[in-house]
Design an enzyme around this catalytic site. Structure first.
Site, mmCIF file in Angstrom:
data_model
loop_
_atom_site.group_PDB
_atom_site.id
_atom_site.type_symbol
_atom_site.label_atom_id
_atom_site.label_comp_id
_atom_site.label_asym_id
_atom_site.label_seq_id
_atom_site.Cartn_x
_atom_site.Cartn_y
_atom_site.Cartn_z
ATOM 1 N N CYS A 20 0.819 -1.134 0.084
ATOM 2 C CA CYS A 20 0.017 -0.160 0.117
ATOM 3 C C CYS A 20 0.963 1.460 -0.095
ATOM 4 O O CYS A 20 0.418 2.310 -0.210
ATOM 5 C CB CYS A 20 -0.865 0.189 1.271
ATOM 6 N N ASP A 58 -13.940 3.130 2.933
ATOM 7 C CA ASP A 58 -13.066 2.072 2.525
ATOM 8 C C ASP A 58 -14.008 1.238 1.542
ATOM 9 O O ASP A 58 -13.223 0.469 0.752
ATOM 10 C CB ASP A 58 -13.096 1.169 3.844
#
Length: 337
Positions: A20, A58
């Site tokens: 990430c 999210d």
């Protein structure tokens, strides 16, 4: 011509970033999507889109009926570790985490695979997919096909669909002043993964943290009546907490001494193994944060880009440390003490 297996490949050496930490910086991303969609532009019944683009949550959530809503998300990234099977497990756990962060349960996933077919052998790709499948099975989530492309850099992840009860939905704009702030996994994954990429050193405890599903933490949060959550991934603790505080119109106060870190994280930072994404996170968050109580090294760790990190919760659950609280909105969105 396809590549064949000759010797173990260090997958992290085939990517410019890792996990990430290779996300587009949050400030740049927000500028791109800021004018893409407004409430008046929505198709279908606006009331059924429970979570959309507004706060960078999210996952997207659409109501099906009074008792069910569908959760849709996707996540993929370049290799964060050299072991193909572990990379697959980490990427799958990370993708599934978005559904858990909304209080939902994953139902079905499809693979997303980019592979340099003339450079890396397909035996490694098979191991990546096997890792993702094993984690999805552990989560009780079906895996049904997917999509692949020939790409100069290897990338893997999943698009995941889940279900959630609308009255149990957790979202990032629901924090309220007076609520405690809880973090369910320790920080430091970014600096440890950076050390692994640069030296080849292995950190089994970091891998174990990344492949651990956020399922149990999410279930505990739902049982506790928590309605505000997000997971900590590429934007670091400060970045994701900033988004929660901004969306909820509160200030988050963090007790720096209560924040847990993985063994070896501080040493890796000291030795200079800091992902570029972590420094970009700090640069983006710093104008909105009061970091006067901590030194530069601590600030970098608080902004460290995580891969398959834990949940940030507005509330308490058993076994997870409380690292601060939400208070009425002040001058800063985040204050570290």
């Amino acid at each position: 011509m396809t590549a064949t297996m000759r010797s173990p490949a260090r997958l992290t050496q085939y990517a410019h970033g890792g996990g990430c930490a290779c996300k587009i910086p949050p400030g740049e991303l927000e500028d791109v999507v800021a004018t893409l969609l407004t409430p008046g532009d929505r198709t279908g019944r606006a009331d059924d889109l429970l979570v959309g683009l507004e706060h960078g949550d999210d996952a997207a959530v659409v109501r099906l009926d009074e008792h069910r809503a569908v959760v849709v998300t996707t996540d993929f990234f370049t290799p964060v570790v050299d072991d193909a099977y572990d990379w697959g497990r980490i990427a799958a756990a990370n993708a599934l985490s978005d559904v858990y962060a909304m209080g939902g349960s994953p139902l079905v996933a499809v693979n997303l695979l980019a592979w340099p077919r003339g450079v890396l052998p397909f035996e490694l790709a098979r191991e990546v997919l096997r890792g993702g499948l094993d984690v999805a099975r552990a989560a009780g989530c079906h895996v049904a096909g997917g999509h692949s492309v020939d790409d100069p850099e290897p990338k893997y992840g999943m698009a995941v669909t889940g279900l959630v009860r609308p009255d149990r939905l957790m979202r990032n704009d629901a924090a309220r002043a007076g609520q405690p702030l809880t973090l369910t996994k320790p920080l430091g994954l970014g600096v440890l993964n950076s050390r692994h990429k640069n030296t080849g050193e292995r950190f089994p405890h970091a891998v174990e943290t990344m492949v651990t599903l956020n399922r149990d933490a999410a279930a505990a949060a739902v049982r506790a009546g928590i309605r505000c959550a997000t997971d900590v991934t590429g934007f670091g603790l400060l970045g994701h907490l900033l988004k929660v505080a901004r969306a909820s119109n509160v200030t988050a106060v963090v007790d720096a001494g209560a924040v847990p870190y993985l063994d070896g994280a501080r040493e890796s930072l000291r030795d200079g193994f800091v992902p570029g994404g972590s420094r970009r996170n700090l640069a983006w968050a710093q104008p909105h944060c009061d970091l006067s109580a901590v030194d530069d090294a601590e600030a970098v760790l608080l902004a460290d880009a995580q891969t398959s990190g834990g949940l940030l919760l507005a509330g308490e659950i058993p076994g997870a440390p409380v690292i601060g609280e939400f208070v009425p909105r002040g001058e800063y969105l985040v204050v570290v003490r």
